[in-house]
Design an enzyme around this catalytic site. Structure first.
Site, PDB file in Angstrom:
ATOM      1  N   PHE A 393     -20.505  -5.366 -38.776  1.00 27.30           N
ATOM      2  CA  PHE A 393     -20.915  -5.508 -40.164  1.00 27.30           C
ATOM      3  C   PHE A 393     -20.239  -4.424 -41.007  1.00 27.30           C
ATOM      4  CE2 PHE A 393     -25.275  -7.782 -39.651  1.00 27.30           C
ATOM      5  CZ  PHE A 393     -24.636  -8.818 -38.991  1.00 27.30           C
ATOM      6  N   GLU A 394     -19.664  -4.817 -42.106  1.00 19.79           N
ATOM      7  CA  GLU A 394     -18.999  -3.881 -43.008  1.00 19.79           C
ATOM      8  C   GLU A 394     -19.441  -4.175 -44.442  1.00 19.79           C
ATOM      9  OE1 GLU A 394     -14.775  -3.864 -42.357  1.00 19.79           O
ATOM     10  OE2 GLU A 394     -14.975  -3.881 -40.179  1.00 19.79           O
ATOM     11  N   GLY A 395     -18.832  -3.476 -45.398  1.00 19.98           N
ATOM     12  CA  GLY A 395     -19.101  -3.731 -46.811  1.00 19.98           C
ATOM     13  C   GLY A 395     -20.566  -3.607 -47.148  1.00 19.98           C
TER      14      GLY A 395
END
Length: 611
Positions: A393-395
């Site tokens: 998971f990013e952002g």
């Protein structure tokens, strides 16, 4: 923080006077008064009590009365709190008392509906009585009694705990009753020596008793439990009873489960001592070119399929597909791909579904999204016969908009639901399920300065947002490989800023994970270290793959420093970790583009270290 000495003296004096008056006069006599505390002498073990972190045990010496007493041992950031919930009468006065022994022992009541109370004393070497009174609120029917010690102090003892006051009533019409028997009991063998149980919560229950084949019952407060210490390949039968202050329900319908066969390592299921992890561009194409699963070299021990992506940011629905032929000429058919996965697994490799990536934002803001995530990820794992899950998971996937301040007790829904979803998948597939994570340094090490502090100094309040996820899943986590690239400068444990592009950056970032670190400068709640076999260093395979690429010679320096404490340069580590798991890179495709420089260097380095 330890209480100040003057405060301790004044409180001890007050407590002594209060106890003296209490003993001289005794509580006001009332025909309806009763001792409502359950098992306050601990003669029935921990029945009715719940102790944090498994800190409580019943001992036969020392005791104040009867044959048993509670011994509770603080450890780390746990103060050894033991508690029970008690049914009380609204708008009534109660007296709470106990005999205690040890350094900084507390006695209290919460949820009173008026003013919660607590008293404490330091009484090493002698039993001392604590006593306090409180009045319940006009609508209060339940309070929580508790006793605990203090951080960093030795074990303390508690005995003959009482709560004296008006009886809330019998079990006749209109009076309190025992709960109904729990329903929906399920049992899942999660390992060779443990079975996970869950059931539907019973209305009014304050605790549950778990029964197993004539063994002493296990008391828990949640509608779930993991029974450990079992024999491998053995069938066990379980029942559960629900408990409140009035009594215990009838037992639930029985269920059985058979433990798994012995063998395997839950901490690193099937991984070599030193592993190479890489992401395979499975669902898309870029400048690195397409690479078929069957053509991935044997150097790669863990292959993460990039990516499973959401149908929307908030739905939780994850889909996975092979790269379209128009983008990836020569791409394998689904049947060929599945056969190649099986071949890799037969060779001892692990193939995982990686969810997220730069463009795959996922926010599990609701329980419905959480459940959809679990079911959709499970379908993909089952369809392709995969070994586990990689969380990438990013952002804005881990938003801290609600401002969590304690990584040990998150409340933000996207954090809580992610933890719950992953735990469900882990329990579903059992101990051989491989779980990895690839957060950016922003979401981990930057918590050293900014976690829970909000937009301070221009920093995003999501800084360190992975910390509660990592902490909650540390016992389930196979590998954490933080992306030591595409990052700004981060302060290390030497209070100096470190930047990408040289060996110092992965050394400093990895040292933080293996040493532990204060969170946002708060030394009272440090983030505990991970085990070295849970940690791999994440680096880009080439200069094309991301900012922060370092040449092979400096990769070797980072490994030497962390595993042998040599070649450490300007940063000196706080330990030596020869069991460090290895390296992760973005990506297998980019490594092929660069002539396999990254993987060849990994093979050469660990061949020279004996494996």
């Amino acid at each position: 923080m330890r209480p100040a000495g003057n405060r301790a003296t004044s409180v001890l004096t007050a407590v002594a006077l209060a106890v003296a008056a209490f003993l001289a006069a005794g509580p006001p006599a009332a025909a309806a008064d009763a001792d409502l505390a359950r098992n306050g002498g601990f003669e029935a073990g921990l029945d009715g009590w719940s102790c944090s972190g498994g800190s409580g045990a019943v001992v036969t010496s020392p005791v104040h009365g009867g044959g048993h007493a509670l011994k509770a041992t603080p450890a780390g950031q746990d103060n050894a709190r033991c508690a029970q919930s008690v049914t009380v009468k609204p708008d009534s006065t109660y007296t709470l008392g106990a005999w205690v022994q040890g350094a900084y022992v507390y006695l209290g009541a919460s949820g009173t509906g008026t003013t919660d109370v607590s008293v404490w004393t330091q009484s090493p070497g002698a039993w001392k009585q604590l006593a306090t009174t409180f009045r319940t609120g006009p609508a209060t029917t339940e309070v929580t009694l508790y006793t605990h010690g203090w951080y960093g102090q030795p074990a303390h003892h508690t005995d003959d705990l009482t709560l004296v006051g008006p009886d809330p009533g019998g079990t006749g019409p209109g009076g309190p009753r025992p709960p109904a028997a729990p329903t929906g009991l399920t049992a899942n063998a999660t390992s060779a020596d443990s079975v996970a149980l869950s059931w539907s919560a019973a209305a009014g229950a304050t605790s549950y008793k778990v029964y197993r084949d004539g063994a002493a019952p296990l008391t828990v407060t949640a509608a779930s439990a993991t029974v450990t210490g079992l024999a491998a390949s053995t069938t066990y039968t379980f029942q559960v009873g629900a408990v409140n202050a009035v009594g215990e329900s009838a037992k639930s319908a029985p269920v059985s489960a058979t433990t798994r066969s012995a063998g395997g390592s839950p901490g690193s299921p099937g991984l070599p001592a030193h592993a190479l992890v890489g992401y395979l561009h499975t669902s898309f194409a870029n400048g690195a070119g397409h690479l078929r699963m069957a053509d991935v070299p044997a150097s790669w021990d863990v292959i993460n399929l990039a990516f499973g992506e959401p149908t929307s940011v908030t739905s939780g629905d994850i889909r996975f597909q092979l790269c379209p032929v128009a983008q990836c000429p020569g791409v394998e058919t689904p049947a060929e791909f599945k056969a190649a996965v099986k071949a890799k697994q037969a060779a001892g490799k692990k193939v995982l579904l990686s969810v997220g990536g730069q463009n795959g934002q996922v926010q599990l803001a609701t329980t419905a999204a959480r459940d959809t995530f679990v079911s959709s990820v499970g379908r993909i794992i089952d369809e392709y016969g995969l070994d586990g899950l990689d969380i990438d998971f990013e952002g804005h996937s881990l938003s801290l908009a609600t401002g969590d301040t304690d990584f040990r007790a998150p409340t933000t829904p996207v954090i809580v639901n992610l933890i719950s979803a992953v735990k469900t998948l882990k329990a579903w597939y059992g101990p051989d399920f491989v779980l990895t994570m690839a957060p950016e340094t922003f979401f981990v090490q930057l918590g050293y300065q900014y976690y829970g502090s909000g937009p301070w100094g221009g920093q995003d309040p999501r800084a360190g947002a992975y910390l509660p996820v990592i902490h909650a899943l540390r016992d389930d986590l196979t590998l954490l490989h933080v992306q030591d690239y595409n990052s700004g400068s981060i302060m290390g444990l030497d209070n100096q800023y470190h930047s990408m592009g040289g060996a110092d950056f992965p050394i400093a970032m990895t040292d933080m994970l293996l040493t532990g670190f204060p969170v946002a400068g708060d030394t009272a709640r440090p983030f505990p270290p991970l085990r070295p076999e849970q940690v791999a260093i994440g680096l880009p395979a080439t200069t094309n793959a991301g900012n922060g690429h370092i040449p092979p010679a400096e990769v070797d320096e980072a490994l030497n420093c962390l595993t042998k404490k040599t070649d450490c340069g300007s940063y000196q580590t706080h330990g030596t970790w020869p069991a460090l798991r290895g390296l992760m890179t973005w990506s297998v495709n980019w490594d092929r583009f660069a002539g396999w420089e990254f993987s060849r260097n990994f093979d050469a380095y660990f061949a020279g270290q004996g494996g």
